[in-house]
Motif scaffolding. Sequence first.
Motif, PDB file in Angstrom:
ATOM      1  N   THR A   1      -5.201 -39.867 -52.421  1.00 41.73           N
ATOM      2  CA  THR A   1      -6.241 -38.967 -51.928  1.00 41.73           C
ATOM      3  C   THR A   1      -5.728 -37.520 -51.963  1.00 41.73           C
ATOM      4  O   THR A   1      -4.527 -37.262 -51.867  1.00 41.73           O
TER       5      THR A   1
ATOM      6  N   TYR B   1      -7.353 -33.342 -50.736  1.00 35.11           N
ATOM      7  CA  TYR B   1      -8.480 -32.648 -50.097  1.00 35.11           C
ATOM      8  C   TYR B   1      -8.435 -31.138 -50.338  1.00 35.11           C
ATOM      9  O   TYR B   1      -9.292 -30.417 -49.821  1.00 35.11           O
TER      10      TYR B   1
ATOM     11  N   LEU C   1      -8.639 -39.265 -55.176  1.00 32.89           N
ATOM     12  CA  LEU C   1      -9.820 -39.576 -54.361  1.00 32.89           C
ATOM     13  C   LEU C   1      -9.981 -38.524 -53.275  1.00 32.89           C
ATOM     14  O   LEU C   1      -9.077 -38.328 -52.456  1.00 32.89           O
TER      15      LEU C   1
ATOM     16  N   GLY D   1     -11.286 -38.535 -50.340  1.00 29.04           N
ATOM     17  CA  GLY D   1     -11.748 -39.609 -49.453  1.00 29.04           C
ATOM     18  C   GLY D   1     -12.385 -39.068 -48.185  1.00 29.04           C
ATOM     19  O   GLY D   1     -12.077 -37.956 -47.738  1.00 29.04           O
ATOM     20  N   ASP D   2     -13.240 -39.907 -47.601  1.00 28.85           N
ATOM     21  CA  ASP D   2     -13.779 -39.514 -46.290  1.00 28.85           C
ATOM     22  C   ASP D   2     -12.698 -39.647 -45.219  1.00 28.85           C
ATOM     23  O   ASP D   2     -12.900 -39.272 -44.064  1.00 28.85           O
ATOM     24  N   SER D   3     -11.502 -40.119 -45.619  1.00 26.33           N
ATOM     25  CA  SER D   3     -10.340 -40.079 -44.729  1.00 26.33           C
ATOM     26  C   SER D   3     -10.014 -38.643 -44.337  1.00 26.33           C
ATOM     27  O   SER D   3      -9.282 -38.413 -43.373  1.00 26.33           O
TER      28      SER D   3
ATOM     29  N   ASP E   1     -15.812 -39.593 -52.099  1.00 29.76           N
ATOM     30  CA  ASP E   1     -16.507 -40.540 -51.223  1.00 29.76           C
ATOM     31  C   ASP E   1     -17.898 -40.036 -50.857  1.00 29.76           C
ATOM     32  O   ASP E   1     -18.072 -38.865 -50.494  1.00 29.76           O
TER      33      ASP E   1
ATOM     34  N   LYS F   1     -17.551 -42.688 -54.768  1.00 29.76           N
ATOM     35  CA  LYS F   1     -17.186 -44.011 -54.234  1.00 29.76           C
ATOM     36  C   LYS F   1     -18.098 -44.302 -53.056  1.00 29.76           C
ATOM     37  O   LYS F   1     -18.409 -43.397 -52.278  1.00 29.76           O
TER      38      LYS F   1
ATOM     39  N   HIS G   1     -16.317 -50.307 -52.967  1.00 34.20           N
ATOM     40  CA  HIS G   1     -15.229 -50.438 -51.979  1.00 34.20           C
ATOM     41  C   HIS G   1     -15.576 -51.630 -51.099  1.00 34.20           C
ATOM     42  O   HIS G   1     -16.530 -51.559 -50.327  1.00 34.20           O
TER      43      HIS G   1
ATOM     44  N   VAL H   1     -12.444 -50.527 -55.061  1.00 33.98           N
ATOM     45  CA  VAL H   1     -11.339 -50.501 -54.100  1.00 33.98           C
ATOM     46  C   VAL H   1     -11.410 -51.785 -53.274  1.00 33.98           C
ATOM     47  O   VAL H   1     -12.480 -52.173 -52.793  1.00 33.98           O
TER      48      VAL H   1
ATOM     49  N   GLU I   1      -9.855 -53.213 -49.903  1.00 38.87           N
ATOM     50  CA  GLU I   1      -9.064 -52.746 -48.753  1.00 38.87           C
ATOM     51  C   GLU I   1      -8.807 -53.875 -47.758  1.00 38.87           C
ATOM     52  O   GLU I   1      -9.750 -54.560 -47.312  1.00 38.87           O
TER      53      GLU I   1
ATOM     54  N   ILE J   1      -5.649 -51.345 -51.512  1.00 41.34           N
ATOM     55  CA  ILE J   1      -4.993 -50.656 -50.389  1.00 41.34           C
ATOM     56  C   ILE J   1      -4.882 -51.724 -49.305  1.00 41.34           C
ATOM     57  O   ILE J   1      -5.881 -52.179 -48.758  1.00 41.34           O
TER      58      ILE J   1
ATOM     59  N   VAL K   1      -3.955 -47.460 -54.195  1.00 42.09           N
ATOM     60  CA  VAL K   1      -4.306 -46.161 -53.639  1.00 42.09           C
ATOM     61  C   VAL K   1      -3.738 -46.064 -52.232  1.00 42.09           C
ATOM     62  O   VAL K   1      -3.675 -47.062 -51.504  1.00 42.09           O
TER      63      VAL K   1
ATOM     64  N   VAL L   1      -3.596 -43.063 -48.783  1.00 40.76           N
ATOM     65  CA  VAL L   1      -3.975 -41.759 -48.239  1.00 40.76           C
ATOM     66  C   VAL L   1      -2.734 -40.860 -48.307  1.00 40.76           C
ATOM     67  O   VAL L   1      -1.658 -41.240 -47.827  1.00 40.76           O
TER      68      VAL L   1
HETATM   69  O1  KIV Z   1     -11.266 -42.358 -47.628  1.00 39.15           O
HETATM   70  C1  KIV Z   1     -10.259 -42.849 -48.167  1.00 39.15           C
HETATM   71  O2  KIV Z   1      -9.185 -42.256 -48.203  1.00 39.15           O
HETATM   72  C2  KIV Z   1     -10.389 -44.169 -48.789  1.00 39.15           C
HETATM   73  C3  KIV Z   1      -9.122 -44.846 -49.195  1.00 39.15           C
HETATM   74  C4  KIV Z   1      -8.471 -45.402 -47.993  1.00 39.15           C
HETATM   75  C5  KIV Z   1      -9.356 -45.854 -50.249  1.00 39.15           C
HETATM   76  O3  KIV Z   1     -11.457 -44.684 -48.903  1.00 39.15           O
END
Ligand code: KIV
Length: 251
Positions: free
Chosen positions: A12, A14, A31, A33-35, A73, A103, A127, A166, A168, A189, A199, A201
């Motif tokens: 990931t 950002y 990615l 990610g929404d993380s 995401d 995603k 996912h 993905v 998970e 993951i 993958v 984070v």
């Molecule tokens: O948002 C994210 O980082 C994810 C990963 C954990 C695959 O979806």
Amino acid sequence: MKDQGRKITMITAYDHPTAALLDAAGVEGILVGDSVSMVVQGHENTLHVTLDEIIYHAEMVGRAVEHALVVVDLPFPANHLGVPKAIEYGGRILKETRCQAVKLEGGAEQAEVIRGLTAAGIPVMAHVGLRPQNVHVMGGYKVQRDEERLLADARAAEEAGAFGIVLECIPSAVAEKITATLRIPTIGIGAGPGCDGQVLVLHDLIGLSTGRLPKFVKRYADVGRIIHDAAAAFRDEIREGTFPGEAQSYK
Ligand code: KIV
């Protein structure tokens, strides 16, 4: 890469500098990610990031990346608002950033949305397994063990047009079975070594996240310690009067 038996790496990102570093390191997938909701914004789960916020991050990442595929995401609850809304959200992501795919969390029950997005020219990564946007329904972050459902979800996502998936937090043996069944690549993951790729984070991988790490994380660096020590050294030199020195001053 799947056909050639070559493993796929995804991390990931950002922001611009981090994405540029990951791209230069040769990872195949990045990615957004929404993380970001947890590791950057400081929320307790991934539900809080908005479409505008994820586009803001995706823009920075998209501008930095020259080689990797960048996937973004769809933020909660975009893929539950029907196909037109999903296309509107996915379309904004592709239009306003230089990223190439979205995603979304879900398998069988998201097949119509995956089909609609793909038909609209928006490539979709699915996912399945643990879906963090579903945390309140699942009652926490738990390993998902319903093999029949996991296989059905993965198959449905592929049939609907997803280009990758993905997996998970599912048992390694189940992930291996899904990987052997599907033509599209699986990115794991917490799904064991049998997936086509892995993958993590970024903040977990480099030691920049706080709190307890899931079992599936491996830390490859302690960047948190490096930042802490640099800030403390800066503070000490200011207090001692050794910064700025001559080298940092103008005549
Ligand atoms: O948002 C994210 O980082 C994810 C990963 C954990 C695959 O979806």
